[in-house]
Design a protein around this motif. Structure first.
Motif, short mmCIF file in Angstrom:
data_model
loop_
_atom_site.label_atom_id
_atom_site.label_comp_id
_atom_site.label_asym_id
_atom_site.label_seq_id
_atom_site.Cartn_x
_atom_site.Cartn_y
_atom_site.Cartn_z
N ALA A 188 53.90 72.67 22.92
CA ALA A 188 52.96 73.65 22.45
C ALA A 188 52.99 74.53 22.50
O ALA A 188 53.33 75.12 23.67
CB ALA A 188 51.41 73.29 21.98
N ARG A 189 52.55 75.98 21.13
CA ARG A 189 52.61 77.00 21.67
C ARG A 189 51.21 77.51 22.74
O ARG A 189 51.54 78.50 23.68
CB ARG A 189 52.88 78.54 20.36
N ALA A 190 49.84 76.86 22.18
CA ALA A 190 48.45 77.72 22.42
C ALA A 190 47.67 76.66 22.32
O ALA A 190 48.12 75.54 21.60
CB ALA A 190 48.39 78.61 21.10
N ALA A 191 47.02 76.63 23.71
CA ALA A 191 45.57 75.60 23.36
C ALA A 191 43.95 76.43 23.14
O ALA A 191 44.03 77.69 23.54
CB ALA A 191 45.43 74.54 24.54
N PRO A 192 43.51 75.24 22.57
CA PRO A 192 41.73 76.16 22.64
C PRO A 192 41.32 77.06 23.64
O PRO A 192 41.72 76.15 24.83
CB PRO A 192 41.08 75.09 22.01
N GLY A 193 40.84 78.54 23.64
CA GLY A 193 40.44 78.74 24.99
C GLY A 193 41.97 79.49 25.50
O GLY A 193 41.39 80.04 25.94
N GLY A 194 43.01 79.79 25.18
CA GLY A 194 43.87 79.64 25.72
C GLY A 194 44.11 80.83 25.95
O GLY A 194 43.19 82.29 25.24
N THR A 195 45.59 81.56 25.69
CA THR A 195 45.95 82.77 25.33
C THR A 195 46.45 83.38 23.87
O THR A 195 47.50 84.72 23.23
CB THR A 195 46.83 83.67 26.15
N ASP A 197 45.76 84.08 20.84
CA ASP A 197 46.19 85.12 19.99
C ASP A 197 46.27 86.58 20.52
O ASP A 197 45.35 87.28 19.95
CB ASP A 197 44.48 84.84 18.61
N ALA A 198 46.93 86.33 21.78
CA ALA A 198 46.84 87.40 22.22
C ALA A 198 48.00 87.94 22.30
O ALA A 198 48.80 86.96 22.36
CB ALA A 198 46.87 87.29 24.27
N LYS A 199 48.26 89.19 22.17
CA LYS A 199 49.74 89.15 22.62
C LYS A 199 50.28 89.69 23.35
O LYS A 199 50.31 90.80 24.34
CB LYS A 199 50.24 90.42 21.05
N THR A 200 50.85 88.41 24.33
CA THR A 200 51.23 88.63 25.80
C THR A 200 52.13 87.34 26.12
O THR A 200 53.12 87.28 25.41
CB THR A 200 50.02 88.12 26.55
N THR A 252 48.18 80.22 4.24
CA THR A 252 48.87 79.88 5.45
C THR A 252 48.10 79.78 6.39
O THR A 252 46.68 79.55 6.47
CB THR A 252 48.98 81.60 5.67
N PRO A 253 47.80 79.06 8.34
CA PRO A 253 47.21 78.54 9.09
C PRO A 253 45.95 79.46 9.02
O PRO A 253 46.55 80.31 9.27
CB PRO A 253 48.85 78.39 10.01
N GLU A 254 44.69 78.79 9.51
CA GLU A 254 43.38 79.58 9.28
C GLU A 254 43.87 80.52 11.11
O GLU A 254 44.53 79.73 11.66
CB GLU A 254 42.47 79.22 9.15
N LEU A 255 42.99 81.39 11.19
CA LEU A 255 42.73 81.93 12.68
C LEU A 255 42.59 80.95 13.34
O LEU A 255 41.18 81.31 13.12
CB LEU A 255 42.39 83.59 12.43
N THR A 256 42.52 80.20 14.32
CA THR A 256 41.16 79.99 15.07
C THR A 256 41.34 80.06 16.63
O THR A 256 40.99 78.95 17.04
CB THR A 256 41.95 77.99 15.25
N GLY A 257 41.72 81.24 17.02
CA GLY A 257 42.08 81.71 18.31
C GLY A 257 43.62 81.02 18.94
O GLY A 257 43.63 81.37 19.75
N THR A 258 43.96 79.80 18.48
CA THR A 258 45.82 79.58 18.71
C THR A 258 46.66 81.02 18.49
O THR A 258 47.59 80.30 18.32
CB THR A 258 45.87 78.44 19.31
N ILE A 259 46.27 81.39 16.91
CA ILE A 259 47.32 81.99 16.42
C ILE A 259 47.02 83.49 16.57
O ILE A 259 45.97 83.79 16.39
CB ILE A 259 47.90 81.43 14.78
N LEU A 260 48.25 83.90 16.79
CA LEU A 260 48.65 85.78 16.68
C LEU A 260 48.00 86.31 14.99
O LEU A 260 48.66 86.06 14.21
CB LEU A 260 49.51 85.93 16.96
N GLU A 261 46.82 87.00 15.30
CA GLU A 261 46.75 87.82 13.75
C GLU A 261 47.24 88.51 13.26
O GLU A 261 47.67 90.23 13.97
CB GLU A 261 44.87 88.17 13.79
N GLY A 262 48.55 88.81 12.85
CA GLY A 262 49.77 89.33 12.68
C GLY A 262 48.91 90.51 11.49
O GLY A 262 48.27 89.99 10.75
#
Ligand code: COI
Length: 358
Positions: A188-195, A197-200, A252-262
Motif C-alpha cells: 500500500a502507499r499510505a495509511a490514515p494518519g500517515g504521510t 497527502d504530503a509531498k515527501t 476520482t478518488p476523494e481526498l481522505t488524507g492518504t492521497i496527494l492533492e494534485g
C-alpha cells in the motif's frame, strides 16, 4: 530579509548546446545553469536568498535528511508564451501545498512571496532553457531538506530550500500514448494518519519496489489500493487517476488524507465542471472499475499530474487479469488540450491560473 543575490555561473551552457538539449528534452535528465537557494536556521529564520551556479551540494554525512528523510518537494512548470513572457500555472497552490507538507514533516513554513520570488529569480536567469514543443515546458522542482548534522531524532534546526529547473517533454518518453498500469496487491502507499497527502520523498521511495514490479510486468506506473476499504483505488506512483463514464460523469478518488492533492487534479475537476460534466470525488473500488469497463459505462481512464499532464490509461493489469479501456478518449483529449492551451497561452485563462515569472 535581503534581496536575492545573483552569483553568476562561471561557464554557462552555450546557446547552441541549449538548443541541442531542447530538441529532445526527455524528462529530468538535463538541468539549467542555476539554482535558487535560501538557508534556514531555527535562530535566524530564512536568510541568504541567492541564485547561484547549479552544482553539487556540500552536505555533512550526518545531515538528518540522509538518515531520517526529513524532506519535501514540489513540481510545477514554466511555459513560454507568444508575447515572449514566461508563465507558470497556479504557483500559489504549490506554495500552499509545500507549506502543508512542511507542517507534516516538521519543516519550517516558507512565505508564499518568497516561494514565488525564488521561481521568478531562477527563471529570469535561465529563461533560454524553456522548450516550446507540444507538451513541453521547463519543469521547476522546489525542495526543502534537513541539513543539520545531528543524529538525534527531532526536527532539524538547519534546513535548505532550493529550486532546480529541467527542460521536460513527455514524462513517459516519446510520443503521448496510453500507458499500462500495474495494480499493486503486495504494497500500500499510505495509511490514515500517515504521510500520504504530503509531498515527501519517502512516499516516492516506498513506491519504487512496486514500480519495479510494474516494470517487470510491462507497465509504466503502479496503482495503489486502500486494502482497508474494499480495495478502493488511491493514486498512481506519482499521479492522480480519473475515470470517465458514458453518462457525463468524471470520477476520482476523494481526498481522505492518504492521497496527494494534485494541482492538475483540482484543475481537471474545474475544467470538467466548466464543460458540464458531473464530478464525483468518492470511493471507487477496483470492482467498480472492472465492471464499468466490461459493461461499457466507464469509457475512458486517465492519469494526471504536473509531470504527466494528462496521460490516457490503456490497460490495467491486476495479476493475470487485464482490464482494458478505450485508449485516448474524447473527454481525455479535450481536457488535455484545454489545460495545455491555458498553460501555454493559446486558450483564455478564465480562472486566472497563470502567473508571469519573467
Ligand atoms: C509531478 O508531477 O510534478 C511530480 O512531482 C510527480 C513525480 C513523479 C515526477
Amino acid at each position: 530579509m535581503t534581496a536575492f543575490q545573483y552569483i553568476q555561473h562561471p561557464s554557462p551552457t552555450s546557446e547552441d548546446q541549449i538548443a541541442q538539449i531542447l530538441k529532445d528534452p526527455g524528462f529530468g535528465t538535463n538541468f539549467t545553469d542555476h539554482t535558487a537557494v535560501i538557508d534556514w536556521t531555527l535562530d535566524g529564520g530564512w536568510a541568504n536568498p541567492r541564485v547561484e551556479a547549479y552544482g553539487p551540494i556540500p552536505l555533512d554525512p550526518a545531515a538528518s535528511v540522509l538518515h531520517y528523510g526529513q524532506e519535501i518537494f514540489e513540481g510545477l512548470k514554466a511555459y513560454k508564451h507568444s508575447d515572449g513572457g514566461i508563465y507558470t500555472f497556479r504557483p500559489q497552490a504549490n506554495a500552499a501545498r509545500l507549506n502543508k507538507s512542511a507542517h507534516r514533516m516538521a519543516l519550517p513554513a516558507l512565505d508564499e512571496n518568497l516561494f514565488l520570488e525564488s521561481l521568478e529569480q531562477l527563471v529570469a536567469v535561465d529563461k533560454s532553457w524553456v522548450p516550446t514543443g507540444e507538451g513541453e515546458a521547463l519543469y521547476l522542482r522546489p525542495f526543502m531538506f534537513a541539513t543539520e548534522a545531528f543524529l538525534g531524532v527531532r526536527p532539524a534546526q538547519e534546513v535548505s530550500y532550493r529550486v532546480i529547473a529541467s527542460p521536460a517533454g513527455n514524462y513517459f518518453g516519446g510520443e503521448l500514448k496510453p500507458v499500462r498500469i500495474w495494480v499493486s496487491r503486495d504494497y500500500a502507499r499510505a495509511a490514515p494518519g500517515g504521510t500520504g497527502d504530503a509531498k515527501t520523498g519517502g512516499n516516492y521511495a516506498a513506491s519504487l519496489l512496486p514500480q519495479q514490479q510494474a516494470a517487470e510486468n510491462g507497465c509504466q506506473q503502479v496503482l495503489f489500493l486502500d486494502p482497508l476499504h474494499d480495495n478502493a483505488i488511491e493514486e498512481l506512483g506519482g499521479m492522480n487517476v480519473f475515470l470517465v463514464t458514458n453518462d457525463g460523469r468524471l470520477l476520482t478518488p476523494e481526498l481522505t488524507g492518504t492521497i496527494l492533492e494534485g494541482v492538475t487534479r483540482s484543475s481537471v475537476i474545474q475544467l470538467a465542471k466548466d464543460r458540464g460534466l458531473t464530478v464525483e470525488e468518492r470511493r471507487i473500488t477496483l470492482d467498480e472499475w472492472d465492471a464499468g469497463v466490461t459493461e461499457g459505462t466507464i469509457t475512458e481512464v486517465f492519469a494526471c499530474g504536473t509531470a504527466a499532464v494528462i496521460t490516457p490509461i490503456g490497460e490495467l493489469v491486476d495479476g493475470d487479469k487485464v482490464i482494458a479501456s478505450t485508449g485516448t478518449g474524447e473527454v481525455t483529449q479535450a481536457i488535455r488540450e484545454e489545460l495545455l492551451g491555458i498553460q501555454t497561452g493559446t486558450v483564455e485563462d478564465r480562472h486566472n491560473w497563470l502567473h508571469r515569472l519573467a
